[in-house]
Design an enzyme around this catalytic site. Sequence first.
Site, short mmCIF file in Angstrom:
data_model
loop_
_atom_site.label_atom_id
_atom_site.label_comp_id
_atom_site.label_asym_id
_atom_site.label_seq_id
_atom_site.Cartn_x
_atom_site.Cartn_y
_atom_site.Cartn_z
N TYR A 226 0.82 -1.29 -0.13
CA TYR A 226 0.03 -0.01 0.07
C TYR A 226 0.84 1.31 0.04
CZ TYR A 226 -3.40 3.45 1.24
OH TYR A 226 -4.27 4.66 1.57
N LYS B 2 0.87 4.31 -2.83
CA LYS B 2 0.74 5.74 -2.52
C LYS B 2 1.92 6.61 -2.86
CE LYS B 2 -2.71 5.02 -2.41
NZ LYS B 2 -4.07 5.71 -3.04
#
Length: 260
Positions: free
Chosen positions: A145, A149
Amino acid sequence: MARIFITGSSDGLGLRSARVLSKRGHDVYLHARNSQRAQDARAALPEAKDVFIADLTSMEETKSLAAKLNQTGPWDAIVHNAGVMTGVSHLKGKEGVPALFAVNTLAPYIISSLVDPPPKHYVFVSSGMHHGGDPSLRNIQQCTYSDSKYHNVLLAFWFARRLANKGVLSNALNPGWVPTKMGGSGAPDDIDAAVNTYVMLAEGSGAAEGKTGGFWYQNRQRSSKGPGRETNYESSADDEGRQNQLIEALAKISGVKPPE
Protein backbone atom coordinates in the site's frame (compact mmCIF):
# COMPACT_ATOMS: atom_id res chain seq x y z
CA MET A 1 -20.81 24.28 -13.02
CA ALA A 2 -18.21 21.57 -13.59
CA ARG A 3 -18.42 17.95 -14.71
CA ILE A 4 -16.49 15.83 -12.20
CA PHE A 5 -15.79 12.09 -12.01
CA ILE A 6 -14.53 10.40 -8.85
CA THR A 7 -13.31 6.81 -8.77
CA GLY A 8 -14.12 4.70 -5.74
CA SER A 9 -17.01 6.96 -4.76
CA SER A 10 -19.64 4.53 -3.51
CA ASP A 11 -18.59 5.29 0.09
CA GLY A 12 -15.88 6.93 2.19
CA LEU A 13 -14.11 10.13 1.23
CA GLY A 14 -15.06 9.71 -2.41
CA LEU A 15 -18.76 9.79 -1.61
CA ARG A 16 -18.40 12.55 0.98
CA SER A 17 -16.55 14.72 -1.52
CA ALA A 18 -19.07 13.93 -4.25
CA ARG A 19 -21.89 15.01 -1.97
CA VAL A 20 -20.26 18.38 -1.25
CA LEU A 21 -19.41 18.97 -4.91
CA SER A 22 -22.99 18.17 -5.90
CA LYS A 23 -24.34 20.62 -3.31
CA ARG A 24 -22.05 23.24 -4.82
CA GLY A 25 -23.87 22.83 -8.13
CA HIS A 26 -21.52 20.55 -10.02
CA ASP A 27 -22.47 17.57 -12.19
CA VAL A 28 -20.91 14.68 -10.29
CA TYR A 29 -20.44 11.18 -11.67
CA LEU A 30 -19.70 8.30 -9.33
CA HIS A 31 -17.88 5.00 -9.74
CA ALA A 32 -18.44 1.59 -8.19
CA ARG A 33 -16.79 -1.77 -8.74
CA ASN A 34 -20.02 -3.76 -9.18
CA SER A 35 -23.78 -3.33 -9.63
CA GLN A 36 -24.60 -3.70 -5.93
CA ARG A 37 -22.12 -1.00 -4.96
CA ALA A 38 -23.51 1.17 -7.75
CA GLN A 39 -27.02 0.73 -6.36
CA ASP A 40 -25.77 1.75 -2.93
CA ALA A 41 -24.05 4.81 -4.39
CA ARG A 42 -27.21 5.92 -6.21
CA ALA A 43 -29.19 5.57 -3.00
CA ALA A 44 -26.59 7.54 -1.06
CA LEU A 45 -26.41 10.38 -3.61
CA PRO A 46 -29.50 10.51 -5.83
CA GLU A 47 -28.27 13.85 -7.23
CA ALA A 48 -25.35 12.13 -8.98
CA LYS A 49 -25.66 12.27 -12.74
CA ASP A 50 -24.62 8.64 -13.19
CA VAL A 51 -22.65 5.80 -11.64
CA PHE A 52 -20.10 4.05 -13.85
CA ILE A 53 -19.35 0.42 -13.04
CA ALA A 54 -15.85 -1.00 -13.47
CA ASP A 55 -13.74 -3.46 -11.54
CA LEU A 56 -10.38 -1.68 -11.50
CA THR A 57 -8.53 -4.91 -10.74
CA SER A 58 -9.14 -5.67 -14.43
CA MET A 59 -7.11 -3.73 -16.98
CA GLU A 60 -9.75 -4.37 -19.62
CA GLU A 61 -12.56 -2.99 -17.44
CA THR A 62 -10.40 0.02 -16.61
CA LYS A 63 -9.81 0.63 -20.32
CA SER A 64 -13.55 0.30 -20.95
CA LEU A 65 -14.19 2.83 -18.19
CA ALA A 66 -11.81 5.26 -19.91
CA ALA A 67 -13.74 4.75 -23.15
CA LYS A 68 -16.98 5.51 -21.30
CA LEU A 69 -15.43 8.67 -19.90
CA ASN A 70 -14.47 9.73 -23.42
CA GLN A 71 -18.04 9.17 -24.58
CA THR A 72 -19.42 11.22 -21.68
CA GLY A 73 -16.80 13.99 -21.56
CA PRO A 74 -15.21 16.42 -21.78
CA TRP A 75 -14.43 16.57 -18.07
CA ASP A 76 -13.48 19.38 -15.78
CA ALA A 77 -11.97 17.09 -13.15
CA ILE A 78 -11.14 13.44 -12.57
CA VAL A 79 -10.31 12.41 -9.01
CA HIS A 80 -8.33 9.17 -8.66
CA ASN A 81 -9.71 8.21 -5.27
CA ALA A 82 -10.22 4.43 -5.56
CA GLY A 83 -7.86 2.42 -3.41
CA VAL A 84 -7.53 -0.85 -1.55
CA MET A 85 -5.36 -1.37 1.49
CA THR A 86 -5.78 -4.61 3.41
CA GLY A 87 -6.98 -8.15 2.74
CA VAL A 88 -6.10 -8.15 -0.94
CA SER A 89 -2.46 -9.28 -0.95
CA HIS A 90 -3.45 -12.68 -2.36
CA LEU A 91 -6.00 -11.39 -4.89
CA LYS A 92 -5.41 -10.92 -8.60
CA GLY A 93 -7.49 -9.37 -11.36
CA LYS A 94 -8.78 -11.08 -14.49
CA GLU A 95 -5.44 -10.69 -16.27
CA GLY A 96 -3.46 -12.00 -13.30
CA VAL A 97 -2.22 -8.60 -12.13
CA PRO A 98 -2.14 -8.21 -8.31
CA ALA A 99 -5.26 -6.36 -7.19
CA LEU A 100 -3.62 -3.71 -5.02
CA PHE A 101 -1.24 -2.68 -7.78
CA ALA A 102 -4.00 -2.74 -10.40
CA VAL A 103 -6.39 -0.52 -8.43
CA ASN A 104 -4.01 1.86 -6.67
CA THR A 105 -1.28 2.37 -9.28
CA LEU A 106 -2.20 1.00 -12.71
CA ALA A 107 -5.82 2.20 -12.98
CA PRO A 108 -5.05 5.91 -12.49
CA TYR A 109 -2.27 5.64 -15.07
CA ILE A 110 -4.52 3.91 -17.63
CA ILE A 111 -7.40 6.36 -17.18
CA SER A 112 -5.16 9.43 -17.27
CA SER A 113 -3.44 8.15 -20.41
CA LEU A 114 -6.61 7.27 -22.31
CA VAL A 115 -9.03 10.09 -21.46
CA ASP A 116 -8.87 12.54 -24.35
CA PRO A 117 -9.24 15.43 -24.19
CA PRO A 118 -7.83 15.39 -20.66
CA PRO A 119 -9.75 17.11 -17.87
CA LYS A 120 -8.79 20.52 -16.57
CA HIS A 121 -7.87 18.97 -13.23
CA TYR A 122 -6.43 15.64 -12.13
CA VAL A 123 -6.32 14.71 -8.45
CA PHE A 124 -4.28 11.68 -7.38
CA VAL A 125 -5.11 10.60 -3.82
CA SER A 126 -1.98 9.58 -1.94
CA SER A 127 -1.35 9.11 1.79
CA GLY A 128 1.16 9.95 4.49
CA MET A 129 2.05 6.28 4.26
CA HIS A 130 3.79 7.01 0.95
CA HIS A 131 6.87 7.81 3.05
CA GLY A 132 7.25 4.05 3.48
CA GLY A 133 7.17 3.42 -0.27
CA ASP A 134 10.12 1.96 -2.15
CA PRO A 135 11.70 4.65 -4.38
CA SER A 136 13.66 2.03 -6.31
CA LEU A 137 10.43 0.92 -8.04
CA ARG A 138 11.61 -2.68 -8.01
CA ASN A 139 8.95 -5.37 -8.49
CA ILE A 140 6.19 -2.78 -8.68
CA GLN A 141 3.48 -5.34 -9.38
CA GLN A 142 4.14 -6.76 -5.90
CA CYS A 143 3.85 -3.34 -4.34
CA THR A 144 2.61 -2.63 -0.83
CA TYR A 145 0.00 0.00 0.00
CA SER A 146 2.79 2.43 0.92
CA ASP A 147 4.52 1.76 -2.40
CA SER A 148 1.31 2.46 -4.31
CA LYS A 149 0.74 5.75 -2.52
CA TYR A 150 4.29 6.76 -3.43
CA HIS A 151 3.45 5.85 -7.03
CA ASN A 152 0.43 8.19 -6.85
CA VAL A 153 2.69 11.14 -6.03
CA LEU A 154 4.98 10.26 -8.95
CA LEU A 155 1.96 10.01 -11.25
CA ALA A 156 0.56 13.37 -10.17
CA PHE A 157 3.90 15.07 -10.76
CA TRP A 158 4.54 13.35 -14.10
CA PHE A 159 1.12 14.20 -15.52
CA ALA A 160 1.56 17.78 -14.30
CA ARG A 161 4.70 18.01 -16.44
CA ARG A 162 3.43 16.10 -19.46
CA LEU A 163 0.07 17.86 -19.74
CA ALA A 164 1.14 21.38 -18.80
CA ASN A 165 1.03 22.48 -22.44
CA LYS A 166 -2.63 21.45 -22.55
CA GLY A 167 -3.52 23.55 -19.53
CA VAL A 168 -4.11 20.55 -17.24
CA LEU A 169 -3.50 20.98 -13.53
CA SER A 170 -2.45 17.76 -11.77
CA ASN A 171 -1.90 17.45 -8.04
CA ALA A 172 -1.42 14.85 -5.30
CA LEU A 173 -3.59 14.86 -2.19
CA ASN A 174 -2.93 13.40 1.24
CA PRO A 175 -6.30 13.20 3.02
CA GLY A 176 -4.59 12.38 6.29
CA TRP A 177 -5.53 9.67 8.76
CA VAL A 178 -9.26 10.30 8.93
CA PRO A 179 -12.17 8.33 10.44
CA THR A 180 -13.45 6.35 7.46
CA LYS A 181 -13.95 2.62 6.94
CA MET A 182 -10.33 2.43 5.83
CA GLY A 183 -8.94 4.77 8.49
CA GLY A 184 -10.94 3.47 11.45
CA SER A 185 -13.16 5.32 13.92
CA GLY A 186 -10.23 6.44 16.08
CA ALA A 187 -8.34 8.24 13.31
CA PRO A 188 -7.19 11.66 14.60
CA ASP A 189 -7.23 13.92 11.51
CA ASP A 190 -9.99 16.32 10.44
CA ILE A 191 -12.23 14.62 7.87
CA ASP A 192 -13.90 17.90 6.91
CA ALA A 193 -10.52 19.41 6.04
CA ALA A 194 -9.80 16.35 3.90
CA VAL A 195 -13.09 16.72 2.02
CA ASN A 196 -12.53 20.45 1.59
CA THR A 197 -9.15 19.70 0.00
CA TYR A 198 -10.74 17.22 -2.42
CA VAL A 199 -13.28 19.88 -3.39
CA MET A 200 -10.72 22.66 -3.75
CA LEU A 201 -8.47 20.59 -6.02
CA ALA A 202 -11.36 19.27 -8.13
CA GLU A 203 -12.65 22.80 -8.66
CA GLY A 204 -9.24 24.44 -8.91
CA SER A 205 -10.54 26.99 -6.43
CA GLY A 206 -9.17 28.88 -3.45
CA ALA A 207 -5.52 28.17 -2.70
CA ALA A 208 -5.46 25.57 -5.51
CA GLU A 209 -6.36 28.01 -8.27
CA GLY A 210 -3.79 27.72 -11.05
CA LYS A 211 -1.61 25.31 -9.06
CA THR A 212 -0.14 22.12 -10.51
CA GLY A 213 2.50 19.57 -9.56
CA GLY A 214 1.79 20.04 -5.87
CA PHE A 215 1.25 17.86 -2.82
CA TRP A 216 -1.71 18.96 -0.68
CA TYR A 217 -2.80 18.26 2.89
CA GLN A 218 -5.51 19.99 4.94
CA ASN A 219 -6.25 22.79 2.45
CA ARG A 220 -2.62 23.74 1.89
CA GLN A 221 0.13 22.87 -0.56
CA ARG A 222 3.03 21.23 1.25
CA SER A 223 6.72 20.88 0.48
CA SER A 224 9.19 18.01 0.75
CA LYS A 225 10.85 19.81 3.66
CA GLY A 226 7.87 20.40 5.94
CA PRO A 227 7.66 18.98 9.48
CA GLY A 228 5.82 15.72 10.10
CA ARG A 229 5.02 12.74 7.92
CA GLU A 230 1.53 13.91 7.03
CA THR A 231 2.50 17.45 6.14
CA ASN A 232 5.34 16.80 3.69
CA TYR A 233 6.23 14.44 0.88
CA GLU A 234 9.27 12.39 -0.05
CA SER A 235 11.76 14.56 -1.91
CA SER A 236 12.69 11.59 -4.13
CA ALA A 237 9.28 12.00 -5.81
CA ASP A 238 10.60 15.19 -7.42
CA ASP A 239 13.10 13.15 -9.44
CA GLU A 240 11.89 13.33 -13.04
CA GLY A 241 13.93 10.28 -13.95
CA ARG A 242 12.11 8.26 -11.30
CA GLN A 243 8.75 9.57 -12.53
CA ASN A 244 9.69 8.55 -16.07
CA GLN A 245 10.79 5.12 -14.85
CA LEU A 246 7.36 4.47 -13.34
CA ILE A 247 5.54 5.63 -16.47
CA GLU A 248 7.68 3.40 -18.70
CA ALA A 249 6.98 0.38 -16.48
CA LEU A 250 3.23 1.02 -16.40
CA ALA A 251 3.08 1.50 -20.16
CA LYS A 252 4.81 -1.84 -20.66
CA ILE A 253 2.55 -3.70 -18.22
CA SER A 254 -0.72 -2.19 -19.47
CA GLY A 255 0.01 -1.84 -23.16
CA VAL A 256 -1.26 1.74 -22.89
CA LYS A 257 1.01 4.49 -24.20
CA PRO A 258 1.29 7.65 -22.11
CA PRO A 259 -0.15 10.83 -23.60
CA GLU A 260 2.10 12.77 -25.97
